[in-house]
Design an enzyme around this catalytic site. Sequence first.
Site, mmCIF file in Angstrom:
data_model
loop_
_atom_site.group_PDB
_atom_site.id
_atom_site.type_symbol
_atom_site.label_atom_id
_atom_site.label_comp_id
_atom_site.label_asym_id
_atom_site.label_seq_id
_atom_site.Cartn_x
_atom_site.Cartn_y
_atom_site.Cartn_z
ATOM 1 N N SER A 1 41.917 60.480 69.377
ATOM 2 C CA SER A 1 40.468 60.711 69.346
ATOM 3 C C SER A 1 39.968 60.948 67.923
ATOM 4 O O SER A 1 38.768 61.109 67.715
ATOM 5 C CB SER A 1 40.090 61.883 70.256
ATOM 6 O OG SER A 1 40.839 63.023 69.929
ATOM 7 N N HIS A 2 40.866 60.975 66.924
ATOM 8 C CA HIS A 2 40.398 61.262 65.564
ATOM 9 C C HIS A 2 40.897 60.291 64.511
ATOM 10 O O HIS A 2 40.910 60.606 63.326
ATOM 11 C CB HIS A 2 40.719 62.729 65.202
ATOM 12 C CG HIS A 2 39.845 63.661 65.975
ATOM 13 N ND1 HIS A 2 40.128 64.020 67.276
ATOM 14 C CD2 HIS A 2 38.651 64.218 65.681
ATOM 15 C CE1 HIS A 2 39.153 64.786 67.729
ATOM 16 N NE2 HIS A 2 38.248 64.923 66.793
ATOM 17 N N ASP B 1 37.678 63.021 73.489
ATOM 18 C CA ASP B 1 38.460 62.643 74.670
ATOM 19 C C ASP B 1 37.558 62.412 75.885
ATOM 20 O O ASP B 1 37.858 61.572 76.735
ATOM 21 C CB ASP B 1 39.519 63.710 74.974
ATOM 22 C CG ASP B 1 40.643 63.664 73.947
ATOM 23 O OD1 ASP B 1 41.002 62.555 73.520
ATOM 24 O OD2 ASP B 1 41.142 64.730 73.556
ATOM 25 N N PRO C 1 53.699 73.243 70.480
ATOM 26 C CA PRO C 1 52.557 72.451 70.033
ATOM 27 C C PRO C 1 52.921 71.776 68.708
ATOM 28 O O PRO C 1 53.608 72.367 67.881
ATOM 29 C CB PRO C 1 51.455 73.496 69.800
ATOM 30 C CG PRO C 1 51.914 74.739 70.453
ATOM 31 C CD PRO C 1 53.397 74.675 70.586
HETATM 32 P P1 NDP Z 1 44.938 68.931 72.875
HETATM 33 O O1 NDP Z 1 44.474 69.679 74.057
HETATM 34 O O2 NDP Z 1 45.398 67.539 73.049
HETATM 35 O O3 NDP Z 1 46.114 69.720 72.159
HETATM 36 C C1 NDP Z 1 45.880 71.017 71.668
HETATM 37 C C2 NDP Z 1 47.158 71.578 71.105
HETATM 38 O O4 NDP Z 1 48.042 71.868 72.169
HETATM 39 C C3 NDP Z 1 47.890 70.614 70.175
HETATM 40 O O5 NDP Z 1 48.429 71.327 69.108
HETATM 41 C C4 NDP Z 1 48.974 70.011 71.077
HETATM 42 O O6 NDP Z 1 50.139 69.619 70.364
HETATM 43 C C5 NDP Z 1 49.277 71.189 71.985
HETATM 44 N N1 NDP Z 1 49.763 70.776 73.293
HETATM 45 C C6 NDP Z 1 49.271 69.810 74.099
HETATM 46 N N2 NDP Z 1 49.981 69.741 75.236
HETATM 47 C C7 NDP Z 1 50.937 70.686 75.148
HETATM 48 C C8 NDP Z 1 52.005 71.117 76.004
HETATM 49 N N3 NDP Z 1 52.221 70.551 77.190
HETATM 50 N N4 NDP Z 1 52.801 72.107 75.576
HETATM 51 C C9 NDP Z 1 52.603 72.697 74.363
HETATM 52 N N5 NDP Z 1 51.631 72.333 73.515
HETATM 53 C C10 NDP Z 1 50.805 71.344 73.900
HETATM 54 O O7 NDP Z 1 43.805 68.942 71.712
HETATM 55 P P2 NDP Z 1 42.229 68.989 71.871
HETATM 56 O O8 NDP Z 1 41.857 67.873 72.765
HETATM 57 O O9 NDP Z 1 41.771 70.345 72.194
HETATM 58 O O10 NDP Z 1 41.761 68.650 70.381
HETATM 59 C C11 NDP Z 1 42.037 67.361 69.852
HETATM 60 C C12 NDP Z 1 41.648 67.304 68.408
HETATM 61 O O11 NDP Z 1 40.261 67.280 68.252
HETATM 62 C C13 NDP Z 1 42.143 68.425 67.509
HETATM 63 O O12 NDP Z 1 42.928 67.815 66.490
HETATM 64 C C14 NDP Z 1 40.878 69.021 66.924
HETATM 65 O O13 NDP Z 1 40.997 69.449 65.577
HETATM 66 C C15 NDP Z 1 39.923 67.855 67.011
HETATM 67 N N6 NDP Z 1 38.513 68.250 66.984
HETATM 68 C C16 NDP Z 1 37.778 68.073 65.838
HETATM 69 C C17 NDP Z 1 36.450 68.414 65.780
HETATM 70 C C18 NDP Z 1 35.656 68.260 64.537
HETATM 71 O O14 NDP Z 1 34.476 68.514 64.564
HETATM 72 N N7 NDP Z 1 36.236 67.898 63.418
HETATM 73 C C19 NDP Z 1 35.772 68.960 66.965
HETATM 74 C C20 NDP Z 1 36.647 69.168 68.092
HETATM 75 C C21 NDP Z 1 37.966 68.801 68.106
HETATM 76 P P3 NDP Z 1 50.492 68.037 70.201
HETATM 77 O O15 NDP Z 1 49.461 67.501 69.240
HETATM 78 O O16 NDP Z 1 51.876 68.002 69.663
HETATM 79 O O17 NDP Z 1 50.363 67.432 71.558
#
Ligand code: NDP
Length: 332
Positions: A46-47, A187, A303
Amino acid sequence: MPTTDLSLEQIEQLATAVFVSNGCDERNTQALVKTVINAERDGSHSHGLFRVPGYVASLRSGKVNGKASPVVKHKTAAIITVDGDGGFAPLAIERGIPALAEAASTVGVAVMAIERAYHFAALWPETEALAERNLIGLACVCYKPVMTPAGGNKRLLGTNPISFAWPRPGNNPFVYDMATAAMALGDVEIAARDGKQLAPGVGLDASGQATTDPAEVIKGMLLPFGGYKGSAIAIMVELLAAAAINEQFSFEAADTDLDDGGPARGGEFILAISPDLLAGDGWAEHAETFFERLEAIDGVRLPGERRHKNRLSTAPRPVNSELLARVEALIG
Ligand code: NDP
């Protein structure tokens, strides 16, 4: 959805051509392309390329300065500011991180305020960059009001991501990076594009009713993750990434934004702490005793682990074909 396989080199060439032909100078192009490549390489879908049309929209509307030259200043020994010069955040971050790391390694703790910048990316690159320098990193940004505080049905908060990284010398850092919304807006947009339904609890429609239709959530509002607990963290992010660094709250960003499809102007709060100075010798070994127990529990994964595994692959990355066509059409 159909996908097209692209090597990271092909993604790099494509993103470079798009940014150069839409008015970015070489330094900004390089910083943006690195952000896109790193996201695609790690599977932060998504980024990466998904954000390119938004970047271009803000370059074309004139909102964002593709030739920005961010300036790093020391306010005190432990407070660093980066004036983003109205550009996208990656170059401001790239210029500021060495100064922040130097300050934290000397003083023990330091804060960096990125101002007058447009953040549209994941936050893990900045916290990982600190962990790679043996520092603890924490970063957060606001967005625009797309989320209601828990219990309400009115947009006030951004999706307000927060990232934390812990250095593990000789190992990948422990890194989490997450929106404080139940789901990142990118997403939700991808789910709408792909015709998928959302899990319950992601958002409300414009009249405040629960819905699993992503298109209705986009018109309505997201919910924080974890009810009032996630809501509290999202509120903290507003305070750190706006009030604490004299930048815009999400609601203020909405008032000044052109709604051109790109990011709104805002700030980024980045904190760095030196465990060498805070905990002293042996901190890394001590932390590893905790990680050993954590990783020994069946069903637990750290994570950041998924991204770090993806990073090792040299295989081409599948890119949504419709997105690819849209990005290619942005050249020239
Ligand atoms: P996710 O819910 O996909 O993941 C959040 C965190 O949880 C990650 O570090 C991920 O690690 C970890 N994770 C996911 N599944 C598991 C699991 N089963 N067990 C343990 N850890 C887990 O992310 P979001 O959808 O909340 O966010 C996505 C991105 O969007 C982020 O990078 C955020 O910075 C970005 N964002 C940016 C914005 C902006 O304005 N610039 C605004 C909002 C969001 P892993 O990556 O290894 O899966």
